[in-house]
Design a protein around this motif. Structure first.
Motif, PDB file in Angstrom:
ATOM      1  N   GLN A 114       0.859  -1.178   0.000  1.00 38.75           N
ATOM      2  CA  GLN A 114       0.000   0.000   0.000  1.00 38.75           C
ATOM      3  C   GLN A 114       0.899   1.232   0.000  1.00 38.75           C
ATOM      4  N   GLY A 115       0.646   2.185  -0.859  1.00 38.45           N
ATOM      5  CA  GLY A 115       1.456   3.392  -0.950  1.00 38.45           C
ATOM      6  C   GLY A 115       2.459   3.343  -2.086  1.00 38.45           C
ATOM      7  N   ALA A 116       2.639   2.193  -2.725  1.00 38.43           N
ATOM      8  CA  ALA A 116       3.543   2.107  -3.867  1.00 38.43           C
ATOM      9  C   ALA A 116       2.974   2.914  -5.029  1.00 38.43           C
ATOM     10  N   GLY A 121       0.029   5.456  -5.063  1.00 41.57           N
ATOM     11  CA  GLY A 121       0.905   6.287  -4.251  1.00 41.57           C
ATOM     12  C   GLY A 121       0.301   6.794  -2.966  1.00 41.57           C
ATOM     13  N   HIS A 122      -0.875   6.307  -2.575  1.00 46.54           N
ATOM     14  CA  HIS A 122      -1.515   6.758  -1.339  1.00 46.54           C
ATOM     15  C   HIS A 122      -1.424   5.657  -0.301  1.00 46.54           C
TER      16      HIS A 122
END
Length: 138
Positions: A114-116, A121-122
């Motif tokens: 998560q966040g990649a 990107g969130h």
């Protein structure tokens, strides 16, 4: 793969020269569960060679040339840790051992947390269990 591909590329399986060399100068030793074939040279390295007296061993991959596809037991054989084929040197498999899974890095199957960027990107906001260090606090 075309004959030109076999002559000029090395990253998608053995080249024509490697296959010819394996047939002329090698002895097939075995095959692993993935279909990779293992060879040893008919003659050891000659006198004057840095590895004189040692046996040359190599693998021809079934598919892409990826060293992570060599199982641990065959890796040990390739590096001369033992002389016999791995099946004769292995203990019985344990119940907790899992089958090989290929390295997915760089493919669409790669792990992306998560966040990649590939997932937008969130990522979740910090939960408050982290306090940033400040040089003023010492």
């Amino acid at each position: 793969m075309s004959i030109l591909g076999k002559i000029f590329t090395w990253w998608n399986g053995a080249t024509f020269g490697t296959m010819l060399d394996s047939a002329r100068h090698g002895v097939r030793v075995g095959e692993d569960a993935q279909g990779n074939v293992y060879f040893r040279a008919k003659q050891p390295y000659p006198k004057g060679h840095p590895f004189a007296g040692r046996e040359r061993r190599w693998v021809i991959y079934n598919g892409a040339n990826d060293a992570s596809r060599v199982p641990a037991e065959w890796h040990g054989w390739l590096h001369g840790n033992f002389d016999g084929v791995p099946e004769s040197n292995l203990p019985p498999p344990r119940v907790w051992e899992v089958d090989f899974t290929p390295n997915a890095t760089g493919t669409s199957a790669a792990y992306r947390p998560q966040g990649a960027l590939e997932r937008g990107g969130h990522r979740a906001a910090a939960t408050g269990d982290y306090e940033a260090w400040s040089p003023d606090q010492g």
